[in-house]
Design a protein around this motif. Structure first.
Motif, mmCIF file in Angstrom:
data_model
loop_
_atom_site.group_PDB
_atom_site.id
_atom_site.type_symbol
_atom_site.label_atom_id
_atom_site.label_comp_id
_atom_site.label_asym_id
_atom_site.label_seq_id
_atom_site.Cartn_x
_atom_site.Cartn_y
_atom_site.Cartn_z
ATOM 1 N N UNK A 135 0.849 -1.184 0.000
ATOM 2 C CA UNK A 135 0.000 0.000 0.000
ATOM 3 C C UNK A 135 0.889 1.239 0.000
ATOM 4 N N UNK A 136 0.684 2.101 -0.974
ATOM 5 C CA UNK A 136 1.484 3.323 -1.065
ATOM 6 C C UNK A 136 0.595 4.478 -0.639
ATOM 7 N N UNK A 137 0.852 4.975 0.551
ATOM 8 C CA UNK A 137 -0.011 6.016 1.124
ATOM 9 C C UNK A 137 -0.848 5.417 2.240
ATOM 10 N N UNK A 141 -8.687 6.486 1.806
ATOM 11 C CA UNK A 141 -9.053 5.465 0.820
ATOM 12 C C UNK A 141 -8.211 4.202 1.007
ATOM 13 N N UNK A 142 -6.945 4.376 1.440
ATOM 14 C CA UNK A 142 -6.080 3.207 1.660
ATOM 15 C C UNK A 142 -6.676 2.332 2.764
ATOM 16 N N UNK A 143 -7.160 2.963 3.786
ATOM 17 C CA UNK A 143 -7.760 2.227 4.908
ATOM 18 C C UNK A 143 -8.986 1.424 4.429
ATOM 19 N N UNK A 144 -9.806 2.094 3.593
ATOM 20 C CA UNK A 144 -11.004 1.406 3.088
ATOM 21 C C UNK A 144 -10.623 0.243 2.173
ATOM 22 N N UNK A 145 -9.574 0.452 1.369
ATOM 23 C CA UNK A 145 -9.156 -0.601 0.443
ATOM 24 C C UNK A 145 -8.697 -1.838 1.212
ATOM 25 N N UNK A 147 -9.561 -2.756 4.193
ATOM 26 C CA UNK A 147 -10.739 -3.406 4.799
ATOM 27 C C UNK A 147 -11.474 -4.249 3.753
ATOM 28 N N UNK A 148 -11.615 -3.703 2.545
ATOM 29 C CA UNK A 148 -12.333 -4.421 1.485
ATOM 30 C C UNK A 148 -11.541 -5.638 0.973
ATOM 31 N N UNK A 149 -10.214 -5.572 1.084
ATOM 32 C CA UNK A 149 -9.392 -6.669 0.545
ATOM 33 C C UNK A 149 -9.666 -7.977 1.277
ATOM 34 N N UNK A 150 -10.218 -7.889 2.480
ATOM 35 C CA UNK A 150 -10.509 -9.103 3.255
ATOM 36 C C UNK A 150 -11.584 -9.956 2.565
ATOM 37 N N UNK A 151 -12.310 -9.338 1.641
ATOM 38 C CA UNK A 151 -13.379 -10.073 0.948
ATOM 39 C C UNK A 151 -12.908 -10.702 -0.357
ATOM 40 N N UNK A 152 -11.638 -10.519 -0.688
ATOM 41 C CA UNK A 152 -11.137 -11.055 -1.959
ATOM 42 C C UNK A 152 -10.067 -12.093 -1.659
ATOM 43 N N UNK A 401 -20.473 -3.879 0.271
ATOM 44 C CA UNK A 401 -19.489 -3.009 0.919
ATOM 45 C C UNK A 401 -19.439 -1.670 0.228
ATOM 46 N N UNK A 402 -18.237 -1.104 0.102
ATOM 47 C CA UNK A 402 -18.205 0.139 -0.676
ATOM 48 C C UNK A 402 -17.594 -0.089 -2.055
ATOM 49 N N UNK A 403 -17.611 -1.351 -2.490
ATOM 50 C CA UNK A 403 -17.372 -1.645 -3.903
ATOM 51 C C UNK A 403 -15.913 -1.843 -4.301
ATOM 52 N N UNK A 404 -14.992 -1.499 -3.399
ATOM 53 C CA UNK A 404 -13.584 -1.612 -3.790
ATOM 54 C C UNK A 404 -13.195 -3.068 -4.020
ATOM 55 N N UNK A 405 -13.921 -3.981 -3.407
ATOM 56 C CA UNK A 405 -13.622 -5.399 -3.568
ATOM 57 C C UNK A 405 -13.750 -5.828 -5.041
#
Ligand code: CTP
Length: 451
Positions: A135-137, A141-145, A147-152, A401-405
């Motif tokens: 993660x760069x930054x 949004x990085x925090x949300x990403x 969190x969403x990565x746990x679903x992939x 979620x918020x779709x980032x997944x």
């Protein structure tokens, strides 16, 4: 005759599947196997299934245990199936223990011990390998990403890079990452891919360096603020054989992916007008969004969303572009309207951080129009409307979620499938950067004339 039913995805058919089907069959005289449809799996958050429905049905058929195979398409279907097929016993693996007790009202429910040490997820991961993303930054949004990565399944965020050591240390702790570093080179040495979530003007350098280190890149939108830079990055990505994705999350959502071909199918005739709005009212002037040096302003921040809808629907070859803008006290645009004139159609994109407007998307054609209500960029629902209202129809596709997944899944699948899965293509990303670049020139001229 005693009828037994069981359900599953049956992806990459394995010993666990064989065992459960064998034991289910032994519990009765006739076994019905429900195989989940691709859409149903997606809607329940199972995003990485490798085989198609046809292949998965074939897997079950080959086991030789199923007397009948049906497709499971929606939540609640099990009750309908049990009644429809006069089922006596419902069987499922012990990983679901207790979850299907509600079916006791309709038939006997049996949980069978799951075969240890094997699962489709495990096979998918060992086949494809785990993709380690750095993660760069360490912003919002990085925090949300993460969190969403746990679903992939198949991806793992392990490290974060940032310049402020205290901030990234806390970020790593808060998000349970293994480590942090203030050296970008060190991060690149540790990972297979990077997610760039720094302020817009810094993207170009970070993306370029990652590509030259042969890392795949998922870059927050806008990828750059200049068409030539975005073009150069795509060329570099091709030359280095890595995947480069612009993270415009709307494009990856299941409903948006259906909306675009639906709108272009002729259902509303020829598309003549696309009108898309995205406003996010902010009042804290210390935010990056109000800082011109960090690529602030409503166009830089938000225009990628309306533009991706417009470009996917009307293409990138507009003939003329016009801007209207309201400049705020920090010299960023707080509300802007971009009008794109095509040969035979027109599109309007409205964005604001200091003005609130409806957040709708309307696609108008010669036979009717499609309306996607706010927040259309988290596309979940749309309706098609005609002069004769009795023909109107509504469509709904779940947005989890918020779709980032979804973008993470597509990014991952592009890497494992060797890039045949590109959603936001090079031409669209370059066209977006071109509009942003032209707008910023226009804004600067306006500001300079005002001074
Ligand atoms: N099953 C089992 N033993 C395993 C794996 C699955 O008994 N080792 C059972 C599940 O409990 C379910 C059926 O097989 O009743 C179909 O499961 P499915 O979800 O298709 O398989 P998984 O391998 O669990 O898939 P995933 O890893 O994608 O969740």
């Amino acid at each position: 005759m005693k009828k037994v039913i069981t359900y599953g995805t049956f992806d990459l058919f394995h010993e666990g599947h064989y065992n459960i089907l064998k034991r289910a069959k032994e519990l009765g005289d006739y076994l019905i196997v429900g195989v989940t449809s691709d859409n149903y799996d997606k809607s329940r958050g199972k995003l990485n299934v490798k085989q198609s429905l046809v292949e998965r049905i074939e897997n079950v058929k080959k086991s030789g245990f199923a007397d009948e195979i049906i497709v499971e398409e929606y939540l609640g279907q099990k009750i309908e199936d049990i009644k429809k097929y006069n089922v006596d016993v419902f069987v499922i693996g012990s990983d679901w223990y207790g979850k299907f007790d509600y079916l006791n009202e309709f038939c006997e429910v049996i949980y069978l011990e799951r075969t240890k040490g094997i699962s489709s997820t495990k096979l998918r991961n060992s086949e494809r390998g785990i993709l380690n993303i750095g993660c760069v930054g360490a912003g919002r949004i990085a925090k949300r990403m993460i969190a969403e990565s746990k679903f992939v399944s198949g991806i793992n965020f392990d490290y974060v890079y940032g310049r402020n050591e205290e901030k990234i240390k806390k970020f790593a702790e808060d998000n349970y990452l293994s480590g942090y570093t203030t050296s970008y080179d060190e991060l690149l040495n540790k990972v297979d891919a990077v997610y760039i979530a720094t302020p817009h003007p810094t993207h170009y350098e970070y993306v370029k360096k990652a590509i030259l280190s042969k890392k795949h890149v998922l870059c927050e939108k806008p990828m750059t603020l200049s068409a030539s830079q975005t073009k150069e990055l795509f060329e570099l990505a091709k030359a280095n054989d890595v995947v480069l994705y612009e993270a415009i999350k709307t494009s990856y959502s299941p409903a948006f992916k259906r909306l675009i071909p639906f709108a272009k199918s002729g259902v509303i005739g020829n598309i003549k007008d696309v009108d898309a709005t995205f406003t996010k009212l902010l009042s804290d002037y210390s935010l990056r969004e109000f800082d011109p040096n960090q690529g602030g302003g409503s166009v830089n921040e938000l225009i990628t969303y309306p533009l991706i809808a417009i470009f996917k629907l009307l293409g990138t070859k507009y003939e003329n572009i016009d801007f209207f803008t309201c400049i705020g006290k920090t010299n960023v645009d707080e509300y802007s309207k971009v009008v794109l004139k095509y040969k035979d159609s027109v599109a309007t994109a409205s964005v604001g951080i200091g003005v609130k407007k409806d957040g709708n998307l309307t696609i108008s054609g010669t036979k009717g129009y499609i309306f996607v209500p706010a927040p259309w960029w988290k596309t979940e629902f749309f309706e098609v409307n005609f002069e004769d209202q009795s023909l109107n129809e509504k469509y709904y596709y779940k947005f989890n979620g918020d779709g980032l997944r979804y973008e993470l899944t597509d990014f991952y699948m592009s890497i494992v499938n060797k890039k045949d899965n590109i959603v936001v293509d090079e031409e669209e990303s370059i066209a977006i950067a071109r509009v942003i670049e032209q707008f910023n020139q226009y804004l600067n001229e306006k500001i300079n004339n005002k001074l």
